[in-house]
Design a protein around this motif. Structure first.
Motif, PDB file in Angstrom:
ATOM      1  N   LEU A 183      -3.371   7.356   2.754  1.00  8.04           N
ATOM      2  CA  LEU A 183      -4.772   6.984   2.500  1.00  8.04           C
ATOM      3  C   LEU A 183      -5.002   5.499   2.756  1.00  8.04           C
ATOM      4  O   LEU A 183      -6.056   5.106   3.276  1.00  8.04           O
ATOM      5  CB  LEU A 183      -5.147   7.346   1.060  1.00  8.04           C
ATOM      6  N   VAL A 184      -4.032   4.679   2.378  1.00 10.18           N
ATOM      7  CA  VAL A 184      -4.145   3.241   2.663  1.00 10.18           C
ATOM      8  C   VAL A 184      -4.165   3.007   4.172  1.00 10.18           C
ATOM      9  O   VAL A 184      -4.941   2.185   4.674  1.00 10.18           O
ATOM     10  CB  VAL A 184      -2.978   2.471   2.001  1.00 10.18           C
ATOM     11  N   MET A 185      -3.324   3.725   4.917  1.00  9.53           N
ATOM     12  CA  MET A 185      -3.292   3.592   6.361  1.00  9.53           C
ATOM     13  C   MET A 185      -4.629   4.008   6.990  1.00  9.53           C
ATOM     14  O   MET A 185      -5.158   3.328   7.876  1.00  9.53           O
ATOM     15  CB  MET A 185      -2.164   4.446   6.944  1.00  9.53           C
ATOM     16  N   PHE A 186      -5.177   5.117   6.528  1.00  5.51           N
ATOM     17  CA  PHE A 186      -6.438   5.596   7.092  1.00  5.51           C
ATOM     18  C   PHE A 186      -7.606   4.669   6.744  1.00  5.51           C
ATOM     19  O   PHE A 186      -8.630   4.700   7.424  1.00  5.51           O
ATOM     20  CB  PHE A 186      -6.737   7.006   6.592  1.00  5.51           C
ATOM     21  N   ALA A 187      -7.469   3.884   5.687  1.00  3.62           N
ATOM     22  CA  ALA A 187      -8.548   2.960   5.317  1.00  3.62           C
ATOM     23  C   ALA A 187      -8.629   1.766   6.252  1.00  3.62           C
ATOM     24  O   ALA A 187      -9.633   1.051   6.253  1.00  3.62           O
ATOM     25  CB  ALA A 187      -8.355   2.483   3.872  1.00  3.62           C
ATOM     26  N   PRO A 189      -9.138   0.224   9.869  1.00  2.00           N
ATOM     27  CA  PRO A 189      -9.774   0.682  11.119  1.00  2.00           C
ATOM     28  C   PRO A 189      -8.836   0.797  12.316  1.00  2.00           C
ATOM     29  O   PRO A 189      -8.933   1.767  13.068  1.00  2.00           O
ATOM     30  CB  PRO A 189     -10.865  -0.375  11.365  1.00  2.00           C
ATOM     31  N   PRO A 190      -7.905  -0.155  12.563  1.00  6.16           N
ATOM     32  CA  PRO A 190      -7.116  -0.049  13.798  1.00  6.16           C
ATOM     33  C   PRO A 190      -5.940   0.906  13.734  1.00  6.16           C
ATOM     34  O   PRO A 190      -5.298   1.153  14.757  1.00  6.16           O
ATOM     35  CB  PRO A 190      -6.610  -1.486  13.997  1.00  6.16           C
ATOM     36  N   VAL A 191      -5.615   1.482  12.569  1.00  4.39           N
ATOM     37  CA  VAL A 191      -4.437   2.333  12.442  1.00  4.39           C
ATOM     38  C   VAL A 191      -4.765   3.738  12.949  1.00  4.39           C
ATOM     39  O   VAL A 191      -5.661   4.399  12.411  1.00  4.39           O
ATOM     40  CB  VAL A 191      -3.952   2.396  10.984  1.00  4.39           C
ATOM     41  N   PRO A 192      -4.061   4.227  13.973  1.00  2.00           N
ATOM     42  CA  PRO A 192      -4.309   5.597  14.458  1.00  2.00           C
ATOM     43  C   PRO A 192      -3.704   6.632  13.524  1.00  2.00           C
ATOM     44  O   PRO A 192      -2.801   6.347  12.732  1.00  2.00           O
ATOM     45  CB  PRO A 192      -3.610   5.610  15.829  1.00  2.00           C
ATOM     46  N   GLY A 193      -4.195   7.860  13.610  1.00  2.00           N
ATOM     47  CA  GLY A 193      -3.715   8.902  12.719  1.00  2.00           C
ATOM     48  C   GLY A 193      -2.408   9.521  13.158  1.00  2.00           C
ATOM     49  O   GLY A 193      -1.662  10.051  12.324  1.00  2.00           O
ATOM     50  N   LEU A 194      -2.087   9.462  14.459  1.00  2.00           N
ATOM     51  CA  LEU A 194      -0.891  10.140  14.976  1.00  2.00           C
ATOM     52  C   LEU A 194       0.396   9.689  14.295  1.00  2.00           C
ATOM     53  O   LEU A 194       1.213  10.538  13.918  1.00  2.00           O
ATOM     54  CB  LEU A 194      -0.807   9.945  16.493  1.00  2.00           C
ATOM     55  N   PRO A 195       0.665   8.369  14.123  1.00  2.00           N
ATOM     56  CA  PRO A 195       1.906   7.981  13.440  1.00  2.00           C
ATOM     57  C   PRO A 195       1.993   8.519  12.012  1.00  2.00           C
ATOM     58  O   PRO A 195       3.092   8.840  11.535  1.00  2.00           O
ATOM     59  CB  PRO A 195       1.867   6.445  13.458  1.00  2.00           C
ATOM     60  N   VAL A 226       0.048  19.428   4.034  1.00  2.00           N
ATOM     61  CA  VAL A 226      -0.176  18.157   3.334  1.00  2.00           C
ATOM     62  C   VAL A 226      -0.878  17.162   4.261  1.00  2.00           C
ATOM     63  O   VAL A 226      -1.808  16.454   3.836  1.00  2.00           O
ATOM     64  CB  VAL A 226       1.167  17.584   2.829  1.00  2.00           C
ATOM     65  N   ASN A 227      -0.461  17.098   5.507  1.00  4.21           N
ATOM     66  CA  ASN A 227      -1.119  16.193   6.459  1.00  4.21           C
ATOM     67  C   ASN A 227      -2.594  16.553   6.635  1.00  4.21           C
ATOM     68  O   ASN A 227      -3.449  15.667   6.731  1.00  4.21           O
ATOM     69  CB  ASN A 227      -0.404  16.262   7.810  1.00  4.21           C
ATOM     70  N   TYR A 228      -2.886  17.834   6.702  1.00  9.46           N
ATOM     71  CA  TYR A 228      -4.271  18.274   6.879  1.00  9.46           C
ATOM     72  C   TYR A 228      -5.122  17.932   5.656  1.00  9.46           C
ATOM     73  O   TYR A 228      -6.239  17.417   5.785  1.00  9.46           O
ATOM     74  CB  TYR A 228      -4.283  19.781   7.132  1.00  9.46           C
ATOM     75  N   ILE A 229      -4.578  18.194   4.467  1.00 10.69           N
ATOM     76  CA  ILE A 229      -5.309  17.833   3.241  1.00 10.69           C
ATOM     77  C   ILE A 229      -5.483  16.326   3.148  1.00 10.69           C
ATOM     78  O   ILE A 229      -6.544  15.824   2.740  1.00 10.69           O
ATOM     79  CB  ILE A 229      -4.560  18.381   2.005  1.00 10.69           C
ATOM     80  N   LEU A 230      -4.455  15.574   3.540  1.00  4.85           N
ATOM     81  CA  LEU A 230      -4.541  14.113   3.562  1.00  4.85           C
ATOM     82  C   LEU A 230      -5.683  13.639   4.458  1.00  4.85           C
ATOM     83  O   LEU A 230      -6.445  12.730   4.095  1.00  4.85           O
ATOM     84  CB  LEU A 230      -3.214  13.521   4.032  1.00  4.85           C
ATOM     85  N   LYS A 231      -5.825  14.259   5.626  1.00  7.19           N
ATOM     86  CA  LYS A 231      -6.893  13.889   6.544  1.00  7.19           C
ATOM     87  C   LYS A 231      -8.264  14.141   5.931  1.00  7.19           C
ATOM     88  O   LYS A 231      -9.164  13.293   6.026  1.00  7.19           O
ATOM     89  CB  LYS A 231      -6.733  14.677   7.854  1.00  7.19           C
ATOM     90  N   LEU A 232      -8.433  15.280   5.278  1.00  5.91           N
ATOM     91  CA  LEU A 232      -9.726  15.600   4.656  1.00  5.91           C
ATOM     92  C   LEU A 232     -10.034  14.648   3.505  1.00  5.91           C
ATOM     93  O   LEU A 232     -11.182  14.204   3.344  1.00  5.91           O
ATOM     94  CB  LEU A 232      -9.725  17.046   4.170  1.00  5.91           C
TER      95      LEU A 232
END
Length: 362
Positions: A183-187, A189-195, A226-232
């Protein structure tokens, strides 16, 4: 070409690990040569006139004629273009000074040091604003190094370090810590989701196998879930916390999101409509992750509706997560190992298709 690559990747042996890479290089050369040849034969004016007949084509023409695209061409295709011009020069010399090859019809064509087809490409490039193009080319190099090499490598190393540390803890603890870090990573802007998805596939699958003796398939599906729930959850937090609570009061967040750009205004018009539609879902899935979620928060849209519209993200998250799962030592060998690059490519193709459809509607 795609069938050749998938087959060579999935069936490659330990003694022939470079087969799929050879097919990739061959495909890139063929596609690049075809594009250059099409432009040189048909001419840029004809291609532009044909493209403007469709709504998507007209938008694409405006985009392709920008200095940023010219900078991308120089940055990534300067070597193939140099080879093309060199071959054209040799071909023209053979035509001028020997009886071999195509006969030169006009005196004007004889004065040129390249073939007629290559001269069209050269003349088109000469019409560019080279001062601006070279400046933007430098920025392309800086951005490419920062995002792809800099941020991508730093995020990968950081997540790898976290994965090694989390492997020592029980699965519930590992899952909780990973979700918080994600969640910190997704917050940012420049961090992509793939890693993040790859790291989740590696860490959670390995932990579930080592701590609970799960089968590889069950552990991999758990990591994907877990990754999918994390994305949502990340979409909801980006919308409510960054967009609604902070973005509605912060000019900096609004400018970072680009709310006044033409594309974001078009997205706003589509997202404001009630209910669900193909354009709305494609924007939620194919639009830029962070700006789109933050924009929906600034617009005070329903979180529930945005999450339902974002459910197709499963087509992006699951293949990326499974690719990470296949990297652990406990992963099955054989054809399964060849699936990893195929799954990553599938993720890229789905993302590219969603972006193109979202681009069409905006």
């Amino acid at each position: 070409l795609v069938s050749m690559w998938i087959t060579s990747t999935m069936l490659q042996s330990e003694t022939d690990v470079n087969l799929s890479s050879t097919v990739v290089v061959f495909s890139v050369v063929v596609i690049t040569t075809f594009i250059i040849y099409a432009v040189s034969i048909l001419g840029s004016k004809y291609l532009i006139s044909q493209a403007k007949k469709s709504p998507v084509g007209s938008k694409l023409v405006v985009f392709l004629q920008s200095d940023w695209v010219h900078a991308l061409i120089v940055f990534f295709l300067i070597v193939p273009l140099g080879v093309y011009f060199a071959i054209s020069f040799v071909t023209q010399c053979i035509r001028k000074y020997t009886c071999l090859g195509k006969h030169i019809e006009t005196e004007e064509e004889r004065k040129r040091w390249m073939t007629k087809e290559a001269w069209r490409v050269y003349a088109e490039m000469c019409s560019w604003e080279w001062g601006t193009v070279l400046t933007k080319c430098l920025w392309v190099g800086i951005i490419f190094f920062t995002i792809i090499i800099g941020i991508g490598r730093v995020v990968a190393l950081f997540l790898s370090f976290i994965g090694e540390e989390l492997a020592k803890f029980p699965l519930p603890v590992t899952t909780t810590v990973f979700v918080i870090i994600g969640l910190v990573m997704f917050a940012l802007p420049p961090v992509p989701g793939l890693p993040v998805y790859l790291a989740g596939g590696i860490v959670l699958t390995r932990n579930a196998i080592e701590q609970l003796n799960w089968s590889f398939h069950n552990a991999a599906m758990y990591a994907a879930l877990v990754n999918y729930i994390l994305k949502l959850i990340a979409i909801a937090l980006q919308q409510k916390v960054i967009g609604d609570w902070i973005g509605s009061k912060s000019v900096y967040i609004r400018s970072l999101c680009g709310v006044n750009s033409l594309e974001l205004r078009a997205m706003r018009q589509i997202l404001e409509k009630k209910g669900f539609s193909i354009p709305k879902i494609m924007i939620l899935v194919g639009g830029p992750d962070w700006p789109t979620s933050v924009l929906t928060g600034i617009m005070k849209l329903s979180v529930t509706q945005m999450l339902i519209g974002s459910l197709p993200h499963i087509l992006l998250v699951v293949p990326a997560s499974l690719s990470g799962s296949l990297l652990i030592p406990q992963a099955p060998g054989g054809v399964s190992q060849g699936l990893r690059p195929v799954l990553l490519t599938l993720t890229f193709l789905i993302q590219a298709a969603a972006i193109m459809v979202a681009f069409h509607y905006t």
